[in-house]
Write a protein that holds these residues in place. Structure first.
Motif, PDB file in Angstrom:
ATOM      1  N   THR A  34      29.780  36.518-117.566  1.00 48.44           N
ATOM      2  CA  THR A  34      29.314  36.321-118.938  1.00 48.44           C
ATOM      3  C   THR A  34      27.794  36.266-118.905  1.00 48.44           C
ATOM      4  O   THR A  34      27.167  36.241-117.843  1.00 48.44           O
ATOM      5  N   GLN A  35      27.202  36.230-120.072  1.00 46.50           N
ATOM      6  CA  GLN A  35      25.749  36.168-120.138  1.00 46.50           C
ATOM      7  C   GLN A  35      25.222  34.900-119.485  1.00 46.50           C
ATOM      8  O   GLN A  35      24.171  34.904-118.834  1.00 46.50           O
ATOM      9  N   SER A  36      25.961  33.802-119.633  1.00 45.00           N
ATOM     10  CA  SER A  36      25.507  32.539-119.054  1.00 45.00           C
ATOM     11  C   SER A  36      25.908  32.391-117.589  1.00 45.00           C
ATOM     12  O   SER A  36      25.307  31.608-116.854  1.00 45.00           O
ATOM     13  N   ARG A  44      30.367  37.021-125.169  1.00 44.88           N
ATOM     14  CA  ARG A  44      29.530  37.028-123.962  1.00 44.88           C
ATOM     15  C   ARG A  44      30.064  37.954-122.876  1.00 44.88           C
ATOM     16  O   ARG A  44      29.447  38.093-121.828  1.00 44.88           O
ATOM     17  N   LYS A  82      35.496  43.719-123.174  1.00 47.22           N
ATOM     18  CA  LYS A  82      35.772  43.713-124.616  1.00 47.22           C
ATOM     19  C   LYS A  82      36.674  44.887-124.990  1.00 47.22           C
ATOM     20  O   LYS A  82      37.638  44.727-125.766  1.00 47.22           O
ATOM     21  N   ASN A 138      35.121  33.152-125.199  1.00 44.36           N
ATOM     22  CA  ASN A 138      33.868  33.669-124.651  1.00 44.36           C
ATOM     23  C   ASN A 138      33.675  35.149-124.934  1.00 44.36           C
ATOM     24  O   ASN A 138      32.789  35.779-124.350  1.00 44.36           O
TER      25      ASN A 138
END
Length: 337
Positions: free
Chosen positions: A267-269, A217, A223, A214
């Motif tokens: 995460t983005q989702s 995201r 990161k 992932n």
């Protein structure tokens, strides 16, 4: 064998730490011990009996329920209801909190929150799974049905928490706020025996556990932390080792023993992450802090979060204190990116 201490003996021995509980908490922990032994028996049949795979339904989070999810949920509920210490439970597998209405439960002092079988989708491939539990003293009047407020307490109000990891050996690890102790199940005598007394996590470690699939995201701070873990800095024992099983209990247990950090960021989702505050993060945070580590949502202590709903999700960073503080610093530095 003469020096062996069983879980039952240990619970009774430590009962004096909680004179206000009058043995209730000890009895409650014994019911969890019994349910864990029953679930362990069934897990060991995987591949031999028709107990793996999906039941064809979803839980409240929209996740496919496994047969063993339902089985474990039923067994833990039954074991807790059979005692007079618990007035209700909240489970990851239940839409709403469950009230125990039997006569013997009406004066119960405690509620239990649980993930009855964490990582159950891994059963089919013989990967370790676990049970997570959390115990609170009710805030509503004894003698009345439990209320939503009994279950929506912050983690700093927990009186006990623990997990069971069903793996190459089965272990029950728990805390009552007086340190962390682990017990390994001896199937030859059907008893959990003290094997890891006063468990402590190293302040720093060399393992990071995250689903790097992932990566794209993740927040920028996460990161950057992953790249920090991968840098070649031998004097700081970097690069760290990446180890991710995909079963929270298993990853947490390894890092507790060896030193490391488990990360499940937003995460983005899933902007709030995917792990549940009440059933997974709070009990694991309590255990980790008692073992000398830290647990954070990236900006604040997990156990200081006031829950607003039963199935609330939060980002989760837990493990060796220096590693959690480091990822928090990256999240703060890159919070606007």
């Amino acid at each position: 064998m003469s020096e062996m201490r069983t879980l039952g003996e240990f619970i009774v021995e430590k009962q004096t730490d909680f004179p206000h509980a009058s043995g209730d908490l000890s009895s409650l922990l014994s019911s969890i011990r019994l349910a864990a032994k029953i679930v362990n028996r069934e897990i060991n049949k995987a591949g031999l009996a028709d107990i793996t795979g999906s039941v064809g339904s979803e839980n409240v989070q929209g996740e496919a329920q496994q047969k063993l999810d339902v089985y474990a949920n039923d067994k833990f509920k039954a074991a807790l209801e059979a005692r007079d210490q618990v007035c209700g439970v909240a489970s990851e597998e239940e839409d709403e909190a469950v009230t125990f209405n039997k006569e013997l439960n009406k004066n119960a002092k405690y509620v239990v929150l649980m993930d009855p079988l964490d990582g159950s989708s891994n059963i089919d491939v013989n990967v370790s799974v676990g049970t997570i539990f959390s115990i609170y003293r009710r805030v509503s009047p004894v003698g009345t049905p439990p209320t939503q407020e009994d279950f929506l307490q912050p983690g700093n109000k927990q009186v006990a928490a623990g997990y069971v990891v069903y793996g190459s050996s089965t272990m029950l690890v728990y805390t009552t706020g007086k340190g962390v102790n682990g017990f390994t199940y001896d199937p030859s005598i059907g008893t959990f025996c003290l094997s890891h007394e006063n468990m402590m996590i190293p302040q720093n470690g060399t393992i990071y556990s995250i689903n790097e699939g992932n990566y794209i995201r993740f927040p920028m701070g996460v990161k950057k932390y992953i790249k920090y873990c991968q840098e070649n800095v031998p004097e700081e024992k970097r690069p760290y080792t990446s180890r991710y099983i995909g079963s929270l209990v298993s990853d947490f247990h390894r890092n507790l023993l060896k030193g490391g950090i488990y990360l499940y960021p937003s995460t983005q989702s899933h902007p709030n992450g995917k792990l549940r505050l009440l059933y997974e993060c709070n009990p694991m945070a309590f255990i980790m802090e008692q073992a000398g580590g830290l647990a954070s949502d990236g900006t604040q202590r997990i156990m200081d979060i006031k829950p607003t709903e039963l199935h609330q999700r939060v980002p989760f960073f837990v493990g060796s204190s220096q590693m959690v503080e480091k990822v928090e610093s990256f999240l703060e530095e890159y919070k606007d990116q």
